[in-house]
Design an enzyme around this catalytic site. Structure first.
Site, short mmCIF file in Angstrom:
data_model
loop_
_atom_site.label_atom_id
_atom_site.label_comp_id
_atom_site.label_asym_id
_atom_site.label_seq_id
_atom_site.Cartn_x
_atom_site.Cartn_y
_atom_site.Cartn_z
N GLY A 11 0.83 -1.21 0.00
CA GLY A 11 0.00 0.00 0.00
C GLY A 11 0.86 1.26 0.00
CG PHE A 12 0.34 6.11 0.70
CD1 PHE A 12 1.43 6.71 0.08
CD2 PHE A 12 -0.28 6.79 1.75
CE1 PHE A 12 1.90 7.95 0.50
CE2 PHE A 12 0.18 8.02 2.18
CZ PHE A 12 1.27 8.60 1.56
CE LYS A 90 -16.07 -11.83 7.71
NZ LYS A 90 -16.39 -12.57 6.47
CG ASN A 98 -5.62 -14.22 11.96
OD1 ASN A 98 -5.86 -15.15 12.73
ND2 ASN A 98 -6.41 -13.92 10.94
NE ARG A 105 3.74 -19.63 15.57
CZ ARG A 105 4.93 -19.67 14.97
NH1 ARG A 105 5.93 -20.30 15.55
NH2 ARG A 105 5.13 -19.07 13.82
CE1 TYR A 144 -9.19 2.62 8.36
CE2 TYR A 144 -9.75 4.68 9.45
CZ TYR A 144 -8.81 3.85 8.87
OH TYR A 144 -7.49 4.25 8.79
CE1 TYR A 158 -5.30 -11.30 21.27
CE2 TYR A 158 -3.32 -12.66 21.31
CZ TYR A 158 -4.65 -12.49 20.97
OH TYR A 158 -5.33 -13.51 20.36
CB THR A 174 0.12 10.21 6.35
OG1 THR A 174 0.19 10.37 7.76
CG2 THR A 174 1.53 10.17 5.78
P1 NAD Z 1 -3.52 1.80 1.63
O1 NAD Z 1 -4.93 1.47 1.29
O2 NAD Z 1 -2.66 2.37 0.57
O3 NAD Z 1 -2.78 0.52 2.20
C1 NAD Z 1 -3.43 -0.54 2.86
C2 NAD Z 1 -2.82 -1.86 2.36
O4 NAD Z 1 -3.44 -2.95 3.06
C3 NAD Z 1 -3.10 -2.09 0.87
O5 NAD Z 1 -1.93 -2.51 0.24
C4 NAD Z 1 -4.16 -3.19 0.87
O6 NAD Z 1 -4.14 -3.98 -0.30
C5 NAD Z 1 -3.79 -3.96 2.12
N1 NAD Z 1 -4.89 -4.74 2.70
C6 NAD Z 1 -6.15 -4.32 2.96
N2 NAD Z 1 -6.87 -5.31 3.52
C7 NAD Z 1 -6.02 -6.38 3.64
C8 NAD Z 1 -6.16 -7.70 4.14
N3 NAD Z 1 -7.33 -8.14 4.66
N4 NAD Z 1 -5.09 -8.54 4.08
C9 NAD Z 1 -3.91 -8.12 3.56
N5 NAD Z 1 -3.73 -6.89 3.06
C10 NAD Z 1 -4.76 -6.02 3.11
O7 NAD Z 1 -3.58 2.77 2.89
P2 NAD Z 1 -2.43 3.53 3.68
O8 NAD Z 1 -2.74 4.96 3.65
O9 NAD Z 1 -1.11 3.06 3.23
O10 NAD Z 1 -2.70 3.03 5.17
C11 NAD Z 1 -1.92 2.02 5.78
C12 NAD Z 1 -2.37 1.83 7.22
O11 NAD Z 1 -2.22 3.04 7.94
C13 NAD Z 1 -3.84 1.43 7.37
O12 NAD Z 1 -3.96 0.48 8.41
C14 NAD Z 1 -4.52 2.70 7.75
O13 NAD Z 1 -5.68 2.48 8.52
C15 NAD Z 1 -3.44 3.41 8.56
N6 NAD Z 1 -3.62 4.86 8.53
C16 NAD Z 1 -3.29 5.58 7.42
C17 NAD Z 1 -3.51 6.95 7.42
C18 NAD Z 1 -3.15 7.81 6.22
O14 NAD Z 1 -3.44 9.01 6.26
N7 NAD Z 1 -2.51 7.32 5.19
C19 NAD Z 1 -4.07 7.58 8.54
C20 NAD Z 1 -4.42 6.80 9.62
C21 NAD Z 1 -4.16 5.44 9.63
#
Ligand code: NAD
Ligand code: UDP
Length: 329
Positions: A11-12, A90, A98, A105, A144, A158, A174
């Site tokens: 992801g990003f 989920k 998970n 572990r 969310y 945990y 971000t």
């Molecule tokens: P993004 O959507 O670019 O990245 C999320 C990644 O998770 C993607 O590559 C997606 O394919 C993968 N993914 C989603 N569901 C999945 C699953 N069930 N199993 C495996 N992979 C899965 O978003 P991001 O901006 O890179 O955010 C990354 C994390 O940071 C997220 O958890 C998000 O909640 C958190 N976050 C981001 C921001 C932001 O501003 N970018 C702010 C708050 C929190």
């Protein structure tokens, strides 16, 4: 050198994190189901023998040996996390169980990418970590917001019950290069619209505020938090406290893109938070961390990345040819 698992690594944020951890000499395993992530985000890392990518959905258990886990897997943009809300819950809840079981572990230290959304539409401003939030538990954003709140609860349970070594950053908005052009979040929407000369869609009247952190600053904060002993088992805000209205962001984007786009108003989504600004005193004290990239600088870098991606390959070659022609002449 540590063996580090990054879920959501394609992801990003995940792809920037993998890149930085590899540069520090670690072994990195990226796990992703490619829902919002892309193989192109990690393509440049595949030749590195210390990098590995695995297609896997974290709602299913994982078996591997690791020293650290960064749990980033989860769609982050409202349009994507609301596309399949049950899967979002989920991912937050089953996914957290998970990865926590894996940490339990293996004895790995584990970081959960939490979010400013745990504060909902906040009545405390700026938001401090001891504020419990104002979240609608049944609204469109709840898959969310409540999913992430439940994940935090699982992490702290945990820790208390099994002694798992946890870190919990609450990440504020971000942005940066590699955001998906169709991500749907405000920075990428505005840049794409401005570059295409299309109307800039302001939801509501644009007086709502957000605080925007450039990706490099955030990644530095995440790694510092993972390595920090004082921040064991306390939530820590990570973000840039400089606050902007959405209208100000639109105007800055138009100016930096040198665009002729006009502003257009669209309905405000349900439960859209009115204001958001992190109090980062804890991160500054514990991690000696603070964001260094100002919005104009970060936007300029992000716009350049979008410009390259939005320019058709043929046009890029033409421009390249024109430059080479000028050099020859
Ligand atoms: P993004 O959507 O670019 O990245 C999320 C990644 O998770 C993607 O590559 C997606 O394919 C993968 N993914 C989603 N569901 C999945 C699953 N069930 N199993 C495996 N992979 C899965 O978003 P991001 O901006 O890179 O955010 C990354 C994390 O940071 C997220 O958890 C998000 O909640 C958190 N976050 C981001 C921001 C932001 O501003 N970018 C702010 C708050 C929190
Ligand atoms: N927003 C907007 N136009 C857009 C996308 C978003 O005005 O094209 C607004 C949105 O209503 C919110 C803010 O920008 O008030 C930030 O939205 P985003 O989806 O980026 O993140 P979040 O609401 O989760 O902070």
């Amino acid at each position: 050198m540590q063996r580090i698992l990054v879920t959501g690594g394609a992801g990003f944020l995940g792809s920037h994190l993998c890149e930085r951890l590899l540069a520090q000499g670690h072994d990195v395993l990226c796990v992703d189901n490619y829902f919002t992530g892309r193989k192109s985000n990690i393509a440049h890392l595949l030749d590195n023998p210390r990098f590995e990518a695995l297609r896997h959905d974290i709602t299913l258990p994982l078996q591997m040996e690791v020293d650290q886990i960064y749990n980033l897997a989860c769609p982050a943009s409202p349009i994507h996390y609301q596309f399949d809300p049950v899967q979002t819950i989920k991912t937050c809840v089953h996914g957290a169980i998970n990865v926590l079981e894996l940490a339990r572990r293996t004895g790995a230290r584990i970081l959960q990418a939490s979010t400013s959304e745990v504060y909902g539409d906040p009545s405390v401003h700026p938001q401090t970590e001891d504020y419990w939030g104002n979240v609608n538990p049944i609204g469109l954003r709840s898959c969310y917001d409540e999913g992430k709140r439940c994940a935090e609860s699982l992490f702290f349970s945990y820790h208390r019950q099994y002694g798992v070594d946890i870190r919990v950053p609450r990440i504020f908005n971000t942005y940066g290069p590699r955001m998906h052009e169709k991500d749907g979040r405000v920075v990428s929407n505005f840049i794409v619209q401005a570059l295409k000369g299309e109307p800039i869609t302001i939801y509501g009247n644009g007086s709502q505020t957000r605080s925007f952190c450039y990706v490099d600053d955030l990644i530095e904060g995440l790694i510092a938090l993972m390595e920090n002993e004082a921040s064991r088992a306390v939530p820590v805000n990570l973000g840039n406290p400089k606050e902007f209205t959405i209208r100000e962001l639109a105007e800055a984007t138009i100016e930096l893109c040198n665009s002729s786009s006009e502003l257009t108003l669209a309905p405000l989504p349900h439960d859209d938070p009115k204001q958001r600004q992190p109090d980062i005193r804890l991160a500054m004290g514990n991690l000696n961390w603070r964001p260094t990239v100002a919005l104009h600088e970060g936007l300029t870098l992000t716009i350049a990345d979008f410009q390259t991606r939005l320019t058709p390959r043929r046009k890029q070659l033409e421009l390249c040819g024109a430059v080479l022609g000028r050099i020859d002449a």
